[in-house]
Design an enzyme around this catalytic site. Sequence first.
Site, PDB file in Angstrom:
ATOM      1  N   SER A  77     -22.047   8.936   6.169  1.00  0.00           N
ATOM      2  CA  SER A  77     -21.048   8.929   7.240  1.00  0.00           C
ATOM      3  C   SER A  77     -19.599   8.779   6.814  1.00  0.00           C
ATOM      4  CB  SER A  77     -21.376   7.800   8.232  1.00  0.00           C
ATOM      5  OG  SER A  77     -21.406   6.564   7.572  1.00  0.00           O
ATOM      6  N   ASP A  84     -14.698  15.963  11.685  1.00  0.00           N
ATOM      7  CA  ASP A  84     -14.518  15.117  12.865  1.00  0.00           C
ATOM      8  C   ASP A  84     -14.756  13.676  12.425  1.00  0.00           C
ATOM      9  OD1 ASP A  84     -14.495  17.582  14.092  1.00  0.00           O
ATOM     10  OD2 ASP A  84     -16.064  17.121  15.547  1.00  0.00           O
TER      11      ASP A  84
END
Length: 287
Positions: free
Chosen positions: A249, A108
Site C-alpha cells: 500500500s 491514487d
Amino acid sequence: MIYRTRNGNEIQGNDGQDRFLSILYGALPGRIAVRLLVRPAVSKIGGAFLGSPLSRFLIRPFVKKHRIDLSLYEPAAYRSYNDFFTRNLKGGLRPFDREPSHLVSPCDAKLTVCPISKDGRLFIKQTAYTAKSLLRDKKLACRYYGGQALIFRLTVDDYHHYFYPDDGTKSPDRAIPGILHTVNPAANDVYPIYKENTRQYCLLKTSRFGTILMMEVGALMVGKIRNHHPETCHVSRGMEKGYFEFGGSTVILLLEAGAAVLDSDILANSRDGAETVVRAGEKIGQS
C-alpha cells in the site's frame, strides 16, 4: 489521520487497515501473532486463500463498507478477492497531465512530502527509516540528501495500480525482502518490535526531473508487489508500472535536490501533519 483534498476540504481519516496494524504491532499478543503470521508457510496459505474462489465472499461486504462505485471499473466476474482488489478502472478515468514541466502523481493515494537528510526519518507503514536504511545503500542514499521524499499511502479503497510519472529510462528493479524481529533491551521489559516491509525500487532517468527513485512498499504477510518491467527499458509518462495485491500500500518517489518544486497546498498540508488526497496523473509539482 487527517486528509485534505486539493480544494482544501478536510476529511477525518478512518483507515481500518492501519488501525488494525497499529494494534497488531503495538501489543504483546499482537506481536506474538505477527511472528506466526509472517512465517512463510502461513503467509503462503493466506495468499493462496485470497487468490482462490473461496475468498469471493469477502468482496460484497468490502464494497458496501467502503462505498466503492463499481460502475467506474471494467465489468468483470471476479474469481477471487485478489482478482477484485486488482480490478481495472475504465479507460480515460485517470488522464495524465502532459505538460512536460509538470510533476504528476504516479497513483491514487494520500500524499506526504518530507525533506531527505542523512539522519532524517521517513515514516512508512508505521516504521521509521533513514534514507540509508530504506535503500540499504549508503552511496545511493547520499545522492538524494537535500531532496524530497514523496510518500503516497494507498488505503484499501484506493485504486491499487501505479504508473510512471515521466518519460525516461528505468534501471532493473531491486528487491529488498522484509524482516521482522523483536528486541529485548532489558529483562522483564515488554518486547518492542522492529520491522521492515518488503520493497522494490528502480531508478528512472528523466530529462526534466533528474533521476527519480521510484519504490513500492509491500507487506510482511500476504501483500504482493507485481511489477511489469523488471529489466532496463524505456518507459513513458502514464505507462502502468505495476499493481499491488492485498496488503501492499505505499509508493515512494525520491527526488534529487532542486529537481522539482511541489505545489504549495501539498507542502502546507505536510507541514500541518495532514495528507493530501491525489489521483494518478494529476499535477503535484513543477520542474
